[in-house]
Motif scaffolding. Structure first.
Motif, PDB file in Angstrom:
ATOM      1  N   GLY A 143     -13.733  59.096 -48.955  1.00 57.35           N
ATOM      2  CA  GLY A 143     -13.382  59.907 -47.808  1.00 57.35           C
ATOM      3  C   GLY A 143     -11.916  59.747 -47.466  1.00 57.35           C
ATOM      4  O   GLY A 143     -11.257  58.796 -47.898  1.00 57.35           O
ATOM      5  N   ALA A 144     -11.404  60.707 -46.719  1.00 59.59           N
ATOM      6  CA  ALA A 144     -10.023  60.668 -46.258  1.00 59.59           C
ATOM      7  C   ALA A 144     -10.019  61.278 -44.862  1.00 59.59           C
ATOM      8  O   ALA A 144     -10.558  62.367 -44.673  1.00 59.59           O
ATOM      9  CB  ALA A 144      -9.135  61.456 -47.199  1.00 59.59           C
ATOM     10  N   ASN A 181     -12.233  55.645 -39.172  1.00 60.43           N
ATOM     11  CA  ASN A 181     -11.560  56.917 -39.467  1.00 60.43           C
ATOM     12  C   ASN A 181     -12.410  57.901 -40.240  1.00 60.43           C
ATOM     13  O   ASN A 181     -11.894  58.895 -40.745  1.00 60.43           O
ATOM     14  CB  ASN A 181     -10.269  56.641 -40.225  1.00 60.43           C
ATOM     15  N   LEU A 182     -13.686  57.590 -40.381  1.00 55.76           N
ATOM     16  CA  LEU A 182     -14.604  58.493 -41.067  1.00 55.76           C
ATOM     17  C   LEU A 182     -14.178  58.706 -42.521  1.00 55.76           C
ATOM     18  O   LEU A 182     -14.153  59.825 -43.022  1.00 55.76           O
ATOM     19  CB  LEU A 182     -14.660  59.831 -40.309  1.00 55.76           C
ATOM     20  N   ALA A 183     -13.825  57.589 -43.167  1.00 54.19           N
ATOM     21  CA  ALA A 183     -13.383  57.711 -44.555  1.00 54.19           C
ATOM     22  C   ALA A 183     -14.127  56.786 -45.508  1.00 54.19           C
ATOM     23  O   ALA A 183     -13.938  56.882 -46.711  1.00 54.19           O
ATOM     24  CB  ALA A 183     -11.885  57.427 -44.657  1.00 54.19           C
ATOM     25  N   ALA A 237     -17.687  55.228 -44.857  1.00 57.26           N
ATOM     26  CA  ALA A 237     -19.155  55.193 -44.787  1.00 57.26           C
ATOM     27  C   ALA A 237     -19.717  53.782 -44.932  1.00 57.26           C
ATOM     28  O   ALA A 237     -20.729  53.565 -45.589  1.00 57.26           O
ATOM     29  CB  ALA A 237     -19.762  56.136 -45.822  1.00 57.26           C
ATOM     30  N   MET A 277     -18.052  66.647 -40.921  1.00 55.07           N
ATOM     31  CA  MET A 277     -17.340  65.561 -41.619  1.00 55.07           C
ATOM     32  C   MET A 277     -18.238  64.340 -41.765  1.00 55.07           C
ATOM     33  O   MET A 277     -18.307  63.708 -42.816  1.00 55.07           O
ATOM     34  CB  MET A 277     -16.081  65.171 -40.834  1.00 55.07           C
ATOM     35  N   ASP A 297     -20.905  64.978 -44.306  1.00 53.27           N
ATOM     36  CA  ASP A 297     -20.362  64.845 -45.657  1.00 53.27           C
ATOM     37  C   ASP A 297     -20.274  63.360 -46.053  1.00 53.27           C
ATOM     38  O   ASP A 297     -20.684  62.962 -47.141  1.00 53.27           O
ATOM     39  CB  ASP A 297     -18.978  65.506 -45.665  1.00 53.27           C
ATOM     40  N   MET A 298     -19.760  62.550 -45.127  1.00 47.19           N
ATOM     41  CA  MET A 298     -19.592  61.118 -45.431  1.00 47.19           C
ATOM     42  C   MET A 298     -20.936  60.405 -45.557  1.00 47.19           C
ATOM     43  O   MET A 298     -21.048  59.407 -46.265  1.00 47.19           O
ATOM     44  CB  MET A 298     -18.750  60.430 -44.347  1.00 47.19           C
TER      45      MET A 298
END
Lengths: 379, 105
Positions: free
Chosen positions: A123-124, B43-45, B47, B67, B70-71
């Motif tokens: 993720g980014a 930061n939701l990056a 998981a 978002m 997706d994560m």
């Protein structure tokens, strides 16, 4: 000194037959241009060792290193597969990980772009408005990485044959010791003020033992008893017989497979360009070298025990004594190799003739010349 | 303050009061809940702050946005119908009595 000149000087140097061979010319150690050639023709096109595979235990165990200017991560992924990949973020190109450790994900310390242990982007943050961003297509470029006899071997060259091919002959010599079963018990990183080849060459010959190592192991070595056979295309070697003053160097009493002199034979293998292995029936130690400018070498220094000694309750005690000895020996080597680097700065530094006990150095010089000036060395 | 319970993969249960406005990830980090890692700092990056919400209460927490959704496909332990990323769950009074399973270790 331009690189063509240094490479040409080396080509002329190695054209001399071994019986009248001279040490390598000063230019090949000192020239930054020649180092650039070594980086592109040798370090970017060879198998480089990142230490022992058993040093990376369990998912997320990682280490970082630089090979030919490329920042690389070696990591054991979620499925315990050993992988290597670029250590550069696909966003604004920051270095991702430093040193070694264990991690769950590879998270960029700059903007938190986060990669899974297989190099895919997890993720980014806040990228949903850029239409060109595609998570699925973004991953850290993979670097070729294999576990070869317990060694983590990396290469930037996708067409290089497997280590078994490049280092063909190793099994014939030391296959009976099964290097892959040895267990690493220590690992350190050092940086010495000398050219990488000076340290590699120091390892290849035992001619220096009586003098350089007079304070430690030198007294136990007789020059007239040394044998330096011709090497193989991918490595050179020599071997010595140890007496029982170093119990770990001998086969463990529970090892009933080895017989005769093989029970006390120590092998010294120099796998080109820069993995130097000392292998005995009881223990091993190694140096893996990468240049850091012409004037410095980065050293990965590790070692450990054979499986029989790992089972022996007295092994830690033996090994502590051995490690102390190895450290003292290394300190002597540091002095000798750094003095060579200093000596090379002199206007009077001119290579002299090699002893018959320095055949591996001659073969190493030929190998280097063959890499930087293809066609310069007769097949 | 709302009382929240985390049930770790080891079986350990931790119950604590959490101030309204805090995220459940921040609260879990403060309590040292094993399995909540937050590698990316919320930061939701990454998981790595995955929790599974008690199905009876999931609807009251709202749905994950696109978002987060997706994560959630990236969670190491595998996604369940009421999986959430706890960095996206900001505590309100409606969270009182919530029980969260933490599948990660």
């Amino acid at each position: 000194m331009n690189k063509v000149t240094a490479a040409k000087e080396l080509a002329d140097n190695v054209a001399t037959p071994f019986e009248s061979a001279q040490a390598m010319p000063a230019s090949v150690y000192k020239s930054p241009d020649f180092l650039a050639l070594e980086q592109s023709e040798i370090f970017a096109k060879s198998w480089i060792c990142a230490g022992r595979a058993d040093a990376l235990k369990g998912p997320g165990a990682y280490m970082t290193l630089e090979v030919a200017g490329e920042a690389i991560i070696v990591v054991r992924d979620q499925d315990e597969v050993l992988r290597a990949m670029s250590n550069v973020c696909r966003h604004r190109m920051s270095i991702l990980l430093e040193g070694r450790g264990t991690t769950r994900t590879i998270t960029c310390p700059y903007h938190a772009w986060t990669y899974s242990l297989d190099g895919s982007l997890r993720g980014a943050p806040a990228m949903e408005l850029n239409g060109s961003f595609c998570k699925k297509d973004t991953r850290l470029p993979a670097i070729r990485c294999v576990d070869w006899k317990g060694w983590i071997m990396l290469t930037l060259d996708d067409s290089l044959p497997e280590p078994d091919v490049v280092f063909a002959g190793v099994d014939d010599l030391v296959g009976y010791l099964d290097m892959s079963s040895y267990v690493e018990t220590f690992r350190e990183e050092h940086r010495w003020n000398t050219n990488w080849k000076i340290l590699a060459e120091n390892f290849m010959e035992s001619y220096h033992l009586p003098m350089c190592h007079g304070g430690t192991i030198g007294g136990a070595t007789k020059l007239k008893d040394m044998v330096c056979p011709e090497g193989y295309p991918g490595f050179n070697y020599h071997h010595i017989l140890k007496d029982d003053t170093v119990p770990l160097a001998l086969a463990h009493p529970t090892n009933t497979v080895l017989e005769g002199e093989d029970r006390r034979r120590t092998w010294l293998l120099a796998l080109y360009p820069s993995l130097m292995i000392t292998l005995t029936p009881g223990y091993f130690w190694y140096l893996s070298l990468v240049p850091d400018g012409p004037d410095h070498v980065k050293i990965l220094y590790g070692g450990g025990l054979s499986p029989e000694f790992m089972q022996d309750p007295k092994a830690p005690e033996y090994f502590a004594a051995l490690k102390a000895l190895l450290d003292d020996v290394n300190e002597e080597d540091k002095g000798c190799t750094e003095r060579v680097w200093q000596g090379l700065q002199s206007r009077f530094a001119v290579p002299g003739p090699l002893s018959h006990l320095e055949r591996p150095n001659y073969e190493f010089a030929q190998w280097i010349s063959g890499k930087v000036s293809p066609g310069s060395v007769p097949a | 303050m709302p009382r929240i319970t985390w049930i770790c993969a080891s079986g350990r249960e931790v119950e604590a009061e959490v101030a309204v406005g805090r995220t459940l990830m921040e609260a879990a980090r403060g309590l040292g809940i094993e399995g909540i890692h937050s590698e990316c700092g919320g930061n939701l990056a990454c998981a790595t702050c995955h929790v599974v919400v008690d199905p009876a209460r999931a609807a009251a927490l709202g749905s994950p946005d696109a978002m987060e959704d997706d994560m959630l496909d990236m969670v190491d332990a595998g996604r369940e119908p009421t999986s959430r990323l706890s960095c996206q769950l900001t505590v309100t009074p409606a969270f009182d009595g919530l029980r969260l399973t933490v599948p990660g270790v």
